[in-house]
Design a protein around this motif. Structure first.
Motif, PDB file in Angstrom:
ATOM      1  N   LEU A 219       0.980  -1.093   0.042  1.00  0.00           N
ATOM      2  CA  LEU A 219      -0.001  -0.146  -0.085  1.00  0.00           C
ATOM      3  C   LEU A 219       0.932   1.209   0.033  1.00  0.00           C
ATOM      4  O   LEU A 219       0.574   2.347  -0.778  1.00  0.00           O
ATOM      5  CB  LEU A 219      -1.010   0.029   1.489  1.00  0.00           C
ATOM      6  CG  LEU A 219      -1.894   1.212   1.168  1.00  0.00           C
ATOM      7  CD1 LEU A 219      -3.148   0.709   0.521  1.00  0.00           C
ATOM      8  CD2 LEU A 219      -2.026   1.601   2.462  1.00  0.00           C
ATOM      9  N   ILE A 220       2.029   0.962   0.962  1.00  0.00           N
ATOM     10  CA  ILE A 220       2.761   2.379   1.079  1.00  0.00           C
ATOM     11  C   ILE A 220       3.316   2.574  -0.512  1.00  0.00           C
ATOM     12  O   ILE A 220       3.504   3.755  -1.022  1.00  0.00           O
ATOM     13  CB  ILE A 220       3.859   2.150   2.010  1.00  0.00           C
ATOM     14  CG1 ILE A 220       2.975   2.474   3.158  1.00  0.00           C
ATOM     15  CG2 ILE A 220       4.975   3.244   1.845  1.00  0.00           C
ATOM     16  CD1 ILE A 220       3.920   1.609   4.623  1.00  0.00           C
ATOM     17  N   ALA A 221       3.844   1.594  -1.095  1.00  0.00           N
ATOM     18  CA  ALA A 221       4.736   1.440  -2.394  1.00  0.00           C
ATOM     19  C   ALA A 221       3.644   2.278  -3.452  1.00  0.00           C
ATOM     20  O   ALA A 221       4.060   3.091  -4.195  1.00  0.00           O
ATOM     21  CB  ALA A 221       5.269   0.460  -2.734  1.00  0.00           C
ATOM     22  N   VAL A 222       2.453   1.882  -3.328  1.00  0.00           N
ATOM     23  CA  VAL A 222       1.591   2.052  -4.416  1.00  0.00           C
ATOM     24  C   VAL A 222       0.932   3.607  -4.485  1.00  0.00           C
ATOM     25  O   VAL A 222       1.110   4.349  -5.198  1.00  0.00           O
ATOM     26  CB  VAL A 222       0.140   1.222  -4.323  1.00  0.00           C
ATOM     27  CG1 VAL A 222      -1.137   1.947  -5.221  1.00  0.00           C
ATOM     28  CG2 VAL A 222       0.545  -0.133  -4.907  1.00  0.00           C
ATOM     29  N   TYR A 223       0.751   3.942  -3.280  1.00  0.00           N
ATOM     30  CA  TYR A 223       0.464   5.228  -2.974  1.00  0.00           C
ATOM     31  C   TYR A 223       1.588   6.484  -3.071  1.00  0.00           C
ATOM     32  O   TYR A 223       1.438   7.418  -3.627  1.00  0.00           O
ATOM     33  CB  TYR A 223      -0.127   5.518  -1.408  1.00  0.00           C
ATOM     34  CG  TYR A 223      -1.504   5.476  -1.592  1.00  0.00           C
ATOM     35  CD1 TYR A 223      -2.580   6.248  -2.131  1.00  0.00           C
ATOM     36  CD2 TYR A 223      -2.223   3.952  -1.209  1.00  0.00           C
ATOM     37  CE1 TYR A 223      -4.021   6.179  -2.088  1.00  0.00           C
ATOM     38  CE2 TYR A 223      -3.416   3.940  -1.227  1.00  0.00           C
ATOM     39  CZ  TYR A 223      -4.445   4.965  -1.541  1.00  0.00           C
ATOM     40  OH  TYR A 223      -5.943   4.665  -1.617  1.00  0.00           O
ATOM     41  N   GLN A 224       2.802   5.876  -2.560  1.00  0.00           N
ATOM     42  CA  GLN A 224       3.859   6.995  -3.061  1.00  0.00           C
ATOM     43  C   GLN A 224       3.952   7.037  -4.654  1.00  0.00           C
ATOM     44  O   GLN A 224       4.217   8.329  -4.838  1.00  0.00           O
ATOM     45  CB  GLN A 224       5.210   6.255  -2.456  1.00  0.00           C
ATOM     46  CG  GLN A 224       5.498   6.260  -0.957  1.00  0.00           C
ATOM     47  CD  GLN A 224       6.463   5.488  -0.506  1.00  0.00           C
ATOM     48  OE1 GLN A 224       7.025   4.357  -1.129  1.00  0.00           O
ATOM     49  NE2 GLN A 224       6.960   5.746   0.698  1.00  0.00           N
ATOM     50  N   ASP A 225       3.918   6.010  -5.371  1.00  0.00           N
ATOM     51  CA  ASP A 225       4.025   5.954  -6.613  1.00  0.00           C
ATOM     52  C   ASP A 225       2.899   6.820  -7.240  1.00  0.00           C
ATOM     53  O   ASP A 225       3.220   7.846  -8.024  1.00  0.00           O
ATOM     54  CB  ASP A 225       3.962   4.624  -7.178  1.00  0.00           C
ATOM     55  CG  ASP A 225       4.661   4.359  -8.532  1.00  0.00           C
ATOM     56  OD1 ASP A 225       5.588   5.348  -8.810  1.00  0.00           O
ATOM     57  OD2 ASP A 225       4.645   3.329  -9.217  1.00  0.00           O
ATOM     58  N   LEU A 226       1.646   6.614  -6.774  1.00  0.00           N
ATOM     59  CA  LEU A 226       0.391   7.288  -7.538  1.00  0.00           C
ATOM     60  C   LEU A 226       0.534   8.620  -7.088  1.00  0.00           C
ATOM     61  O   LEU A 226       0.606   9.752  -7.900  1.00  0.00           O
ATOM     62  CB  LEU A 226      -0.670   6.872  -6.547  1.00  0.00           C
ATOM     63  CG  LEU A 226      -1.984   7.354  -7.096  1.00  0.00           C
ATOM     64  CD1 LEU A 226      -2.354   6.716  -8.448  1.00  0.00           C
ATOM     65  CD2 LEU A 226      -3.383   6.778  -6.178  1.00  0.00           C
ATOM     66  N   ALA A 227       1.198   9.353  -5.951  1.00  0.00           N
ATOM     67  CA  ALA A 227       1.623  10.746  -5.466  1.00  0.00           C
ATOM     68  C   ALA A 227       2.379  11.115  -6.474  1.00  0.00           C
ATOM     69  O   ALA A 227       2.451  12.406  -6.876  1.00  0.00           O
ATOM     70  CB  ALA A 227       1.858  10.811  -4.001  1.00  0.00           C
TER      71      ALA A 227
END
Ligand code: SF4
Length: 408
Positions: A219-227
């Protein structure tokens, strides 16, 4: 709670485009919004009105309801009316899967009554028609001037997109592991759908993105990427977080790290309620997460030590629980009467070791006597010893002092 100057504190908020969901601003520097979701059958109008009202009372600033079939779509305008009659204006979000395009087209009063539509790019319709069904929903949102959340989910990821990325990865010179490819599919699913919605005519200030996963590190990796790849407003949430302490810890760990990095404009803590349990616990946890991290204040915080062998009687635990419950019960009235009361810090401590020190850091604090200590409970106000309480009614007297402090 301003941080001392020598602490770096959270990163600057990731800059996003502000979206109005009803009368609530999401992103673009607005305070991080707490939201939740009902678990009633939406076709049950009275039950859903009741639960939205309870979630609102608990502090949910947006509430999502499932719109899964015709009876639910037909009920939505009546739910809105029922809430209005109670003076509740909390924006409602409709959660659509599979046949959302049809429900929104066939029930225009539902499309009008909702403030935002949540759609899942992985199941927005059936294969081959997905694109046109997605376009139908977006066009209805444009016509009704509504916001849309494009919510990708690990459990219902766009399989075509995933297969394409897996195939490309298989022949790549530097293949990535399967989880990394799946994470990329999550991010792409959200971003490609948002780009498609913009092409259709939905402006960026009508779109919120989410990409929910149930594993914390993913989750952390996905949202960092999305942002890092967009400036859409971001809805944070760990999906399928689970029950009790497991769900609370997993959500707080994941969301806490992202919030500290400046990512997230609205949060939902998805907790599986205990049978018969209170749905509003997820609102309380979301508020406490934001408050303990210093992003917002909702309710006075009660600092209490864990107790140890020096607190062998139950007096200390009883007092800590009683003060915490007392504050939660009184809070709605206090908020109207005493603006800013939510910034109050109260300490309830179990003995002389840390009690006086911690109590001095609070606005008002009490240090109960530990085992073998003189049976006296010093009260500290604004860092100074104020009074010593003794006898059987320490709890009642301390509550009265808390009220006096707030009034003054
Ligand atoms: Fe134990 Fe006293 Fe510390 Fe509380 S403050 S944990 S009672 S030593």
């Amino acid at each position: 709670n301003p941080l001392p100057n020598d602490l770096a504190g959270p990163a600057a908020r990731h800059v996003t485009t502000q979206v109005m969901v009803g009368n609530v601003a999401v992103g673009g520097g607005a305070p991080i919004v707490v939201q939740s979701m009902t678990n009633t059958d939406t076709a049950d109008i009275a039950g859903t009105v009741e639960q939205v009202a309870a979630l609102t009372r608990a502090g949910s600033e947006l509430v999502r309801i499932t719109v899964d079939r015709e009876e639910a779509a037909a009920a939505v305008p009546h739910i809105r009316d029922g809430l209005r009659k109670r003076g509740i204006t909390t924006p409602l979000i409709g959660d659509f899967h599979y046949i959302g395009h049809k429900l929104l087209a066939d029930y225009p009063a539902c499309a009008e009554a909702l403030d935002k539509y949540r759609i899942n790019p992985g199941n927005v319709g059936f294969k081959n028609k997905r694109d046109s069904q997605f376009a139908d929903i977006v066009e209805i949102a444009i016509k009704n001037n509504k916001a849309v959340r494009i919510g990708a989910n690990w459990g219902s990821l766009d399989q075509e997109l995933l297969t394409k990325l897996m195939d490309e990865n298989a022949v790549s010179a530097k293949p990535r592991d399967v989880r990394a490819v799946t994470r990329e599919a999550m991010v792409q699913s959200a971003l490609l759908s948002a780009a498609r919605a913009e092409e259709i005519g939905l402006p960026k200030n009508k779109m919120v993105l989410s990409a929910k996963v149930s594993a914390v590190q993913d989750l952390i990796a996905v949202y960092q990427d999305l942002a890092s790849r967009s400036d859409y407003a971001i809805h944070l949430g760990l999906t399928e977080a689970g029950m009790g302490s497991k769900g609370i810890v997993a959500s707080s760990a994941a969301l806490g790290i992202l919030l500290q990095q400046g990512i997230g404009d609205t949060i939902r803590i998805s907790l599986t309620p205990e049978p018969g349990g209170d749905r509003s616990l997820e609102v309380q946890v979301a508020q406490e997460l934001l408050q303990t991290m210093g992003f917002r204040t909702f309710v006075p915080l009660v600092a209490a030590c864990p107790g140890c062998g020096r607190t062998t009687s139950t007096t200390f635990q009883e007092l800590a629980r009683s003060i915490q419950d007392f504050i939660r019960v009184e809070m709605p009235a206090w908020k109207t009467r005493y603006p800013g009361v939510e910034n109050l810090n109260v300490a309830v401590m179990g003995c002389i070791v840390n009690g006086p020190g911690e109590s001095k850091h609070a606005n008002i604090g009490i240090s109960l006597p530990g085992t073998g200590e003189t049976p006296a409970a010093p009260v500290f106000v604004d860092g100074q010893k104020f009074r010593t309480l003794r006898g059987a009614n320490i709890s009642g007297e301390f509550k009265a002092l808390v009220i006096d402090y707030i009034e003054q």
